[in-house]
Enzyme design. Structure first.
Site, PDB file in Angstrom:
ATOM      1  N   HIS A 172       0.833  -1.210   0.000  1.00  0.00           N
ATOM      2  CA  HIS A 172       0.000   0.000   0.000  1.00  0.00           C
ATOM      3  C   HIS A 172       0.868   1.261   0.000  1.00  0.00           C
ATOM      4  O   HIS A 172       0.476   2.293   0.533  1.00  0.00           O
ATOM      5  CB  HIS A 172      -1.008  -0.027   1.153  1.00  0.00           C
ATOM      6  CG  HIS A 172      -2.014  -1.125   0.997  1.00  0.00           C
ATOM      7  ND1 HIS A 172      -3.119  -1.012   0.189  1.00  0.00           N
ATOM      8  CD2 HIS A 172      -2.031  -2.406   1.481  1.00  0.00           C
ATOM      9  CE1 HIS A 172      -3.808  -2.154   0.213  1.00  0.00           C
ATOM     10  NE2 HIS A 172      -3.164  -3.011   0.979  1.00  0.00           N
ATOM     11  N   LEU A 174      -0.832 -13.162  -5.813  1.00  0.00           N
ATOM     12  CA  LEU A 174       0.456 -13.324  -6.504  1.00  0.00           C
ATOM     13  C   LEU A 174       0.396 -12.722  -7.912  1.00  0.00           C
ATOM     14  O   LEU A 174       1.240 -13.011  -8.766  1.00  0.00           O
ATOM     15  CB  LEU A 174       0.856 -14.808  -6.556  1.00  0.00           C
ATOM     16  CG  LEU A 174       1.090 -15.440  -5.187  1.00  0.00           C
ATOM     17  CD1 LEU A 174       1.446 -16.919  -5.329  1.00  0.00           C
ATOM     18  CD2 LEU A 174       2.186 -14.707  -4.418  1.00  0.00           C
ATOM     19  N   SER A 204      -3.416 -11.732 -12.485  1.00  0.00           N
ATOM     20  CA  SER A 204      -3.977 -10.873 -13.537  1.00  0.00           C
ATOM     21  C   SER A 204      -2.904  -9.993 -14.168  1.00  0.00           C
ATOM     22  O   SER A 204      -2.916  -9.769 -15.375  1.00  0.00           O
ATOM     23  CB  SER A 204      -5.152 -10.050 -13.013  1.00  0.00           C
ATOM     24  OG  SER A 204      -4.769  -9.275 -11.920  1.00  0.00           O
ATOM     25  N   GLU A 214      -5.776  -3.261 -15.987  1.00  0.00           N
ATOM     26  CA  GLU A 214      -6.246  -3.873 -14.730  1.00  0.00           C
ATOM     27  C   GLU A 214      -7.344  -3.011 -14.107  1.00  0.00           C
ATOM     28  O   GLU A 214      -8.383  -3.514 -13.687  1.00  0.00           O
ATOM     29  CB  GLU A 214      -5.062  -4.008 -13.751  1.00  0.00           C
ATOM     30  CG  GLU A 214      -5.439  -4.451 -12.341  1.00  0.00           C
ATOM     31  CD  GLU A 214      -5.689  -5.952 -12.232  1.00  0.00           C
ATOM     32  OE1 GLU A 214      -4.953  -6.717 -12.885  1.00  0.00           O
ATOM     33  OE2 GLU A 214      -6.612  -6.345 -11.495  1.00  0.00           O
ATOM     34  N   ASP A 230       2.609  -4.428  -9.439  1.00  0.00           N
ATOM     35  CA  ASP A 230       2.460  -5.791  -9.957  1.00  0.00           C
ATOM     36  C   ASP A 230       2.878  -5.873 -11.424  1.00  0.00           C
ATOM     37  O   ASP A 230       3.638  -6.759 -11.824  1.00  0.00           O
ATOM     38  CB  ASP A 230       1.009  -6.260  -9.810  1.00  0.00           C
ATOM     39  CG  ASP A 230       0.483  -6.101  -8.390  1.00  0.00           C
ATOM     40  OD1 ASP A 230       1.307  -5.912  -7.473  1.00  0.00           O
ATOM     41  OD2 ASP A 230      -0.746  -6.160  -8.208  1.00  0.00           O
TER      42      ASP A 230
HETATM   43  C1  GLA Z   1      -2.311  -4.909  -5.062  1.00  0.00           C
HETATM   44  C2  GLA Z   1      -2.176  -3.784  -6.095  1.00  0.00           C
HETATM   45  C3  GLA Z   1      -0.785  -3.156  -6.030  1.00  0.00           C
HETATM   46  C4  GLA Z   1      -0.419  -2.755  -4.600  1.00  0.00           C
HETATM   47  C5  GLA Z   1      -0.705  -3.902  -3.624  1.00  0.00           C
HETATM   48  C6  GLA Z   1      -0.519  -3.478  -2.192  1.00  0.00           C
HETATM   49  O1  GLA Z   1      -1.442  -5.959  -5.396  1.00  0.00           O
HETATM   50  O2  GLA Z   1      -2.405  -4.272  -7.395  1.00  0.00           O
HETATM   51  O3  GLA Z   1      -0.717  -2.045  -6.899  1.00  0.00           O
HETATM   52  O4  GLA Z   1      -1.068  -1.587  -4.226  1.00  0.00           O
HETATM   53  O5  GLA Z   1      -2.006  -4.416  -3.771  1.00  0.00           O
HETATM   54  O6  GLA Z   1       0.800  -3.161  -1.954  1.00  0.00           O
END
Ligand code: GLA
Length: 336
Positions: free
Chosen positions: A17, A91, A94, A126, A138
């Protein structure tokens, strides 16, 4: 002729976050991946056969739309998609799917993007497909992963520093058996709270806040303290100071649990058991509200530690955990 493109999932070692607050993260791409085998068509249709995930069409369409907005010619593809990244586990299945498909679509139209631009396209896809206002971590990790390395990412500049993971360390991921309920709406709510606080402080993002400015605001306090922990963890990793790294992971979990309130009793129990069984450190990873925890363990003991912790966790919660040993992998590319 069909070509194969691959893109990995990711696990975040520390820094959750923080990405959508322009902060720092320390993830690694993992050796679970999505593979797209595709060939260009003479028309603009996109025909995809999903061998593992029947929900992928939304994501595929979103990727195509985002690429079109950047000027990709509308060349269709015939594609077959498989993935070893478990869906809904935190993980980034997507993100792996978006990145692998984006690369396949780009290749078919001979339309190439810089790595960070590619990640941004997939982040927007996404958001479009899931409605969740996710950050860049991600997708950028899936694009830019490096075998044997974690990535220190500055989510403002998108600068990436790959840091070698010491050979004696194993990355252990354990799925709690708890699906990520409410992750979408709670995620959006957390993000909005962070942005409100930044605006109130007159800052572009919480990245720019000091600890003194947020002492009375638990959500913002998490973001500010977590950013500091990521930078310290990167330092600990560079100098193989594993005890310090483990301590930072424990502090990160406590902050996500108490200040940011995205943990669950199951994730807390799993972290406790992994630490008691001898992991160097453990924490929830990703958005929270279920899904996985990540632990670092001595390579020789990792399997044993995960087994012992899982057994105790199963007994105390009645949940069925699943363990993945996750060597850090390379980012997206042509299938070897
Ligand atoms: C998800 C979101 C990321 C990030 C995490 C928390 O994976 O896709 O962008 O914010 O939560 O760190």
């Amino acid at each position: 002729m069909h070509k194969g493109w691959r893109a990995p999932g990711r696990v975040n070692l520390i820094g959750d976050h923080t990405d959508y607050n322009d902060g720092f993260v320390l993830p690694a791409a993992i050796d679970l991946e999505c593979v797209v085998r595709s060939a260009p068509r003479t028309d603009s249709q996109m025909r995809v056969r999903w061998l593992d995930d029947e929900n992928g069409d939304r994501y595929a369409e979103a990727v195509r739309q985002e690429l079109a907005l950047l000027g990709r010619a509308d060349v269709g593809i015939d594609a077959e998609v498989t993935s070893t990244v478990p869906v809904g586990s935190g993980l980034s299945s997507s993100a792996a799917l978006e990145v692998a498909l984006a690369v396949a679509l780009c290749a078919a139209a001979d339309f190439w993007l810089e790595p960070t631009e590619l990640a941004r396209v997939c982040q927007r896809a996404e958001q479009r497909a899931s409605g969740v206002p996710c950050g860049i971590m991600d997708q950028l990790t899936s694009v830019a992963g490096r075998v044997g390395h974690a990535l220190l990412i500055d989510c403002r500049s998108l600068e990436i520093e790959p840091i070698p993971i010491p050979a004696e360390l194993e990355i252990v991921v354990v799925h709690s058996g708890l699906p990520r309920a409410l992750a979408g709406s709670a995620y959006a709510e957390r993000r909005a709270a962070c942005e409100r606080t930044a605006a109130r402080l007159g800052l572009e993002a919480l990245r720019d806040a000091t600890a003194e400015q947020v002492t009375d605001d638990p959500r913002a306090r998490h973001v500010v303290s977590e950013n500091a922990r990521v930078l310290e963890a990167a330092d600990a990793l560079r100098s193989s100071d594993l005890a310090r790294l483990g301590g930072l992971m424990a502090a990160s979990h406590a902050s996500l649990r108490d200040d940011f309130e995205v943990s669950t009793p199951e994730l807390d129990a799993l972290v406790t058991e992994l630490t008691a069984a001898g992991a160097l450190g453990a924490r929830l990873t990703g958005a929270g509200f279920g899904g996985c925890v990540v632990a670092l363990a001595d390579r020789e003991q990792a399997t044993e530690i995960a087994a012992r912790a899982s057994e105790r966790y199963r007994k105390s919660t009645g949940m069925t955990p699943t363990t993945y040993l996750c060597p850090a992998a390379d980012g997206a590319g042509l299938l070897a």
